[in-house]
Write a protein that holds these residues in place. Structure first.
Motif, PDB file in Angstrom:
ATOM      1  N   LYS A 268       0.773  -1.095   0.067  1.00  0.00           N
ATOM      2  CA  LYS A 268       0.001   0.098  -0.042  1.00  0.00           C
ATOM      3  C   LYS A 268       0.836   1.350  -0.119  1.00  0.00           C
ATOM      4  N   MET A 269       1.863   1.209   0.920  1.00  0.00           N
ATOM      5  CA  MET A 269       2.488   2.378   0.967  1.00  0.00           C
ATOM      6  C   MET A 269       3.643   2.694  -0.321  1.00  0.00           C
ATOM      7  N   LYS A 270       4.163   1.423  -0.779  1.00  0.00           N
ATOM      8  CA  LYS A 270       4.822   1.453  -1.972  1.00  0.00           C
ATOM      9  C   LYS A 270       4.132   2.217  -3.239  1.00  0.00           C
ATOM     10  N   PHE A 271       2.783   1.661  -3.178  1.00  0.00           N
ATOM     11  CA  PHE A 271       1.903   2.332  -4.311  1.00  0.00           C
ATOM     12  C   PHE A 271       1.549   3.610  -4.128  1.00  0.00           C
ATOM     13  N   ILE A 274       5.260   5.926  -5.035  1.00  0.00           N
ATOM     14  CA  ILE A 274       5.131   5.894  -6.510  1.00  0.00           C
ATOM     15  C   ILE A 274       4.212   6.858  -7.002  1.00  0.00           C
ATOM     16  N   LEU A 275       3.092   6.773  -6.785  1.00  0.00           N
ATOM     17  CA  LEU A 275       2.293   7.894  -7.331  1.00  0.00           C
ATOM     18  C   LEU A 275       2.801   9.421  -6.999  1.00  0.00           C
ATOM     19  N   VAL A 280       1.411  12.513  -9.375  1.00  0.00           N
ATOM     20  CA  VAL A 280      -0.059  12.144  -9.829  1.00  0.00           C
ATOM     21  C   VAL A 280      -1.236  12.655  -8.594  1.00  0.00           C
ATOM     22  N   ASP A 281      -1.891  13.237  -9.105  1.00  0.00           N
ATOM     23  CA  ASP A 281      -2.956  14.060  -8.410  1.00  0.00           C
ATOM     24  C   ASP A 281      -3.841  12.797  -7.992  1.00  0.00           C
ATOM     25  N   ILE A 365       3.724  -4.651  -7.626  1.00  0.00           N
ATOM     26  CA  ILE A 365       3.003  -3.330  -7.272  1.00  0.00           C
ATOM     27  C   ILE A 365       3.773  -2.129  -7.803  1.00  0.00           C
ATOM     28  N   GLU A 366       5.045  -2.207  -7.995  1.00  0.00           N
ATOM     29  CA  GLU A 366       5.821  -1.060  -8.571  1.00  0.00           C
ATOM     30  C   GLU A 366       5.362  -0.883 -10.125  1.00  0.00           C
ATOM     31  N   LYS A 367       5.221  -2.009 -10.670  1.00  0.00           N
ATOM     32  CA  LYS A 367       4.974  -1.801 -12.147  1.00  0.00           C
ATOM     33  C   LYS A 367       3.449  -1.353 -12.341  1.00  0.00           C
ATOM     34  N   ALA A 368       2.710  -1.832 -11.391  1.00  0.00           N
ATOM     35  CA  ALA A 368       1.193  -1.270 -11.543  1.00  0.00           C
ATOM     36  C   ALA A 368       0.945   0.109 -11.231  1.00  0.00           C
TER      37      ALA A 368
END
Length: 385
Positions: A268-271, A274-275, A280-281, A365-368
């Protein structure tokens, strides 16, 4: 193209050990557990062992577990069974506006048959207030049904506190724990609940099987009639292979729970990181801390459209979902997001749920997350033209 499954809240892949267990049962144990001969006794032993394992997973007794066809039947059994059993004591039920439709539609059915249902509001994080439950309680309240963790935004409800509130009241307390079971520790005595619903396919078990915990001494009317299966609570020959598979999934989930919690929280925190790094807004719907189920992440992406997002994600090989039902080109907004933000909120049209589970890796998760960033930026750019 590599496909990444981030929709485990909808359903989860069956664990390989569960598949092997079920195949073994299907090959070797076809007896009816109600039969007294050796084939029946073998099936009965498997059934009893599975019930023991599952009862222990929530701190319940063996005879408090009734196997059902899944979470929907368990919810229906709890609500309709209590309503019928307690109708002489009152016809008032309390629930929330963010329940699963298995609960909401059952309550709506009861309203058409003379019952009075109070639907509690939630705050912007999707959480029910204990004070609101207290204020809604009446002498004729017979049932309070509040989910443990929300299936769309992951928000965990104050179940323990509500249970304490109801201890000296006639109302029974039911919680739909379908999304939480197997991911967070649940103990029915600590939670002070009388009924608890669970579904196997959310925890890497087979579809079509679940259970309802019914506290000993609870007044409830059966929904099925026929034989005396399931401790005389649910007629019909038991689905032994699925029940044994379910129990295997429960054992695996219990053994790996703490490790999964940490891994999913890290995802969750990685996602989110990255955003953020990709500028990313986005807005988080619900919590990201201990008030939320660790495997559920619901995000709003301003300037995007949920249908376009889901299509683009699918093209990129990423499976996610929304709380919106797309029918004939129209979108019915998520009732959960409506309850949290109101009917006019932009979040109803741009929110996506990502949910983690078996076989997901940090690399996935990183790729997604990077793909999501690209899609959001591309859609925002197209919308500005």
């Amino acid at each position: 193209m590599e496909r990444i499954y981030l929709d485990h809240s909808a359903t989860s892949p069956v664990h390989p050990k569960v598949i092997d267990t079920m195949i073994n049962v299907l090959n070797q144990s076809f007896g009816n557990p109600s039969s007294i001969h050796s084939y029946g006794r073998e099936a009965r032993a498997l059934l009893d062992e599975a019930r023991t394992i599952i009862a222990g997973s929530i701190g319940a007794h063996f005879n408090e577990i009734v196997f059902t066809s899944g979470g929907t039947e368990a919810d229906n059994f709890a609500i309709l069974g209590i309503a019928e059993a307690m109708k002489e004591k009152g016809k008032h039920i309390i629930t929330s506006n963010i329940e699963h439709h298995a609960v909401l539609h059952t309550c709506e059915y009861l309203e058409k048959h003379g019952y009075d249902v109070t639907y509690l509001d939630v705050n912007e994080n999707g959480q029910v207030s204990v004070e609101d439950v207290k204020a809604a309680l009446r002498e004729d309240t017979i049932l309070v049904t509040i989910m443990y963790g929300n299936n769309e935004v992951g928000t965990i409800q104050p179940i323990h506190e509500i249970g304490l509130l109801l201890k000296d009241h006639q109302a029974y307390f039911h919680t739909d724990a379908v999304q939480a079971y197997g991911v967070v520790k649940l103990n029915v005595h600590e939670l002070n609940v009388d009924l608890l619903s669970v579904s196997s396919h959310k925890i890497n078990g087979p579809k079509g099987i679940g259970f309802l915990y019914i506290k000993a001494g609870t007044r409830i009317v059966n929904r099925f009639y026929g034989g005396e299966q399931e401790l005389k609570r649910r007629a019909g020959t038991e689905n032994i292979s699925s029940i044994v598979g379910f129990a295997e999934a429960v054992k695996i989930a219990q053994e790996q729970m703490e490790e999964k919690q940490k891994r999913y929280q890290d995802f969750k925190m990685k996602f989110l990181n990255i955003l953020t790094a990709q500028h990313v807004d986005f807005h988080i719907n619900g919590f990201t801390d201990h008030h939320s189920l660790p495997h559920v992440l619901n995000l709003s992406f301003p300037g995007t459209d949920v249908e376009a997002m889901l299509v683009n994600l699918d093209i990129a090989g990423i499976a996610a979902s929304s709380g919106s039902a797309c029918t004939a080109g129209s979108i019915e907004p998520s009732h959960v997001l409506v309850a949290m933000f109101g009917k006019e909120s932009e979040r109803l049209r741009n929110s996506i749920r990502f949910s983690f589970g078996l076989n997901n890796t940090s690399q996935e998760i990183e790729k997604a997350a990077n793909e999501v960033a690209k899609i959001v930026q591309r859609l925002n750019k197209a919308n500005r033209k």
